[in-house]
Design an enzyme around this catalytic site. Structure first.
Site, PDB file in Angstrom:
ATOM      1  N   CYS A 106       0.731  -1.258  -0.032  1.00 35.48           N
ATOM      2  CA  CYS A 106       0.059  -0.052   0.074  1.00 35.48           C
ATOM      3  C   CYS A 106       0.856   1.205  -0.024  1.00 35.48           C
ATOM      4  O   CYS A 106       1.990   1.162   0.538  1.00 35.48           O
ATOM      5  CB  CYS A 106      -0.914   0.009   0.961  1.00 35.48           C
ATOM      6  SG  CYS A 106      -2.164  -1.453   1.110  1.00 35.48           S
TER       7      CYS A 106
ATOM      8  N   SER B 186      -4.733  -5.458  -1.831  1.00 37.68           N
ATOM      9  CA  SER B 186      -5.733  -5.924  -0.962  1.00 37.68           C
ATOM     10  C   SER B 186      -5.504  -7.206  -0.179  1.00 37.68           C
ATOM     11  O   SER B 186      -5.032  -8.155  -1.006  1.00 37.68           O
ATOM     12  CB  SER B 186      -7.128  -6.226  -2.059  1.00 37.68           C
ATOM     13  OG  SER B 186      -7.442  -5.024  -2.547  1.00 37.68           O
ATOM     14  N   ILE B 187      -5.430  -6.995   1.017  1.00 40.04           N
ATOM     15  CA  ILE B 187      -5.056  -8.293   1.900  1.00 40.04           C
ATOM     16  C   ILE B 187      -6.372  -8.802   2.838  1.00 40.04           C
ATOM     17  O   ILE B 187      -6.749  -9.719   3.073  1.00 40.04           O
ATOM     18  CB  ILE B 187      -3.726  -8.113   2.612  1.00 40.04           C
ATOM     19  CG1 ILE B 187      -2.580  -8.053   1.635  1.00 40.04           C
ATOM     20  CG2 ILE B 187      -3.757  -9.284   3.575  1.00 40.04           C
ATOM     21  CD1 ILE B 187      -1.278  -7.817   2.009  1.00 40.04           C
TER      22      ILE B 187
ATOM     23  N   ASN C 166      -1.316   2.937   5.486  1.00 44.99           N
ATOM     24  CA  ASN C 166      -0.211   1.925   4.775  1.00 44.99           C
ATOM     25  C   ASN C 166       0.147   1.152   5.882  1.00 44.99           C
ATOM     26  O   ASN C 166       0.688   1.508   6.722  1.00 44.99           O
ATOM     27  CB  ASN C 166       0.703   2.670   4.246  1.00 44.99           C
ATOM     28  CG  ASN C 166       1.977   1.882   3.830  1.00 44.99           C
ATOM     29  OD1 ASN C 166       1.679   0.817   3.416  1.00 44.99           O
ATOM     30  ND2 ASN C 166       3.061   2.581   3.762  1.00 44.99           N
ATOM     31  N   GLY C 167      -0.024  -0.249   5.959  1.00 38.68           N
ATOM     32  CA  GLY C 167       0.237  -0.994   6.947  1.00 38.68           C
ATOM     33  C   GLY C 167      -0.904  -2.089   7.428  1.00 38.68           C
ATOM     34  O   GLY C 167      -1.694  -2.277   6.830  1.00 38.68           O
ATOM     35  N   GLU C 168      -0.450  -2.528   8.538  1.00 39.79           N
ATOM     36  CA  GLU C 168      -1.499  -3.314   9.254  1.00 39.79           C
ATOM     37  C   GLU C 168      -1.617  -3.310  10.604  1.00 39.79           C
ATOM     38  O   GLU C 168      -0.636  -3.230  11.276  1.00 39.79           O
ATOM     39  CB  GLU C 168      -1.026  -4.953   9.000  1.00 39.79           C
ATOM     40  CG  GLU C 168      -2.015  -5.902   9.489  1.00 39.79           C
ATOM     41  CD  GLU C 168      -1.626  -7.377   8.974  1.00 39.79           C
ATOM     42  OE1 GLU C 168      -2.117  -8.457   9.423  1.00 39.79           O
ATOM     43  OE2 GLU C 168      -0.361  -7.397   8.423  1.00 39.79           O
TER      44      GLU C 168
ATOM     45  N   ASP D  61      -9.009  -3.329   8.915  1.00 40.52           N
ATOM     46  CA  ASP D  61      -8.363  -2.897  10.084  1.00 40.52           C
ATOM     47  C   ASP D  61      -8.547  -1.249  10.011  1.00 40.52           C
ATOM     48  O   ASP D  61      -8.286  -0.440  11.004  1.00 40.52           O
ATOM     49  CB  ASP D  61      -6.957  -3.276  10.260  1.00 40.52           C
ATOM     50  CG  ASP D  61      -5.929  -3.280   9.108  1.00 40.52           C
ATOM     51  OD1 ASP D  61      -6.645  -3.113   7.980  1.00 40.52           O
ATOM     52  OD2 ASP D  61      -4.754  -3.489   9.161  1.00 40.52           O
TER      53      ASP D  61
END
Length: 189
Positions: free
Chosen positions: A2, A51-52, A74-76, A99
């Site tokens: 991302c 896309s995750i 950007n990230g998780e 998230d």
């Protein structure tokens, strides 16, 4: 992976969505699956998505229930499920399973301190429309990149420098002093 980008005008001048799209085009390698933009009241957020999580409804930017606060990530966020449960018990309604949406509701609850509850690797931007305030944050270690600066009366940011270079007011001349400092010390002041 991302990528995020944005522009905030210091004088509430309109942000051109085409500038945001050009910034996103420079970030396409970071997120080939989706692109989103938000523009309002002298502010613009943009994002390229890999896309995750939440493949169906995870489109960004994401807003709170009334559309007054927006976020790009950007990230998780590793603990988003736990945080989501707590926020739902407090009455927040979620439109996605991503998230990213947790961040906007945490911001509603805790303001800038929302970052204290987050566990993960992230860089995000929140636009608080009623307060005309931009908040940028990164994870504690700084895993996800976030570059920012000012140019022509605007605050600009992006996940990569090449996105900032899409704006015509960004100076492209090499700063030899900064380069010498980088080579000598591994950082620039």
């Amino acid at each position: 992976m991302c990528g995020i980008a944005g522009i905030v005008s210091h004088k509430h001048q309109a942000v051109d969505v085409e500038e945001l799209r050009a910034m996103c085009a420079a970030l396409v390698s970071r997120g080939p699956d989706d692109e989103g933009t938000f523009v309002r009241d002298g502010a613009g957020l943009a994002m390229r998505r890999l896309s995750i999580i939440d493949l169906e409804t995870g489109h960004q930017p994401v807003s709170n229930e009334d559309g007054s606060i927006w976020v790009v990530l950007n990230g998780e966020i590793y603990n988003y499920r736990q945080l989501r449960g707590e926020l739902e018990r407090r009455g927040h309604r979620f439109a996605t399973a991503t998230d990213t949406e947790v961040i906007v509701h945490l911001y509603e609850e805790h303001g800038a301190d929302c970052v204290q509850a987050l566990r993960g690797m992230f860089a995000f931007a929140i636009w608080d429309g009623p307060r005309h305030r931009l908040m940028l944050a990164r994870d504690r270690i700084g895993i996800k990149p976030l570059y920012y600066g000012t140019a022509a009366g605007r605050f600009i940011f992006a996940s990569e420098l090449k996105a900032l270079l899409q704006l015509p007011e960004v100076d492209r001349r090499l700063n030899w002093q900064a380069l010498a400092h980088l080579l000598a010390y591994g950082t620039t002041p």
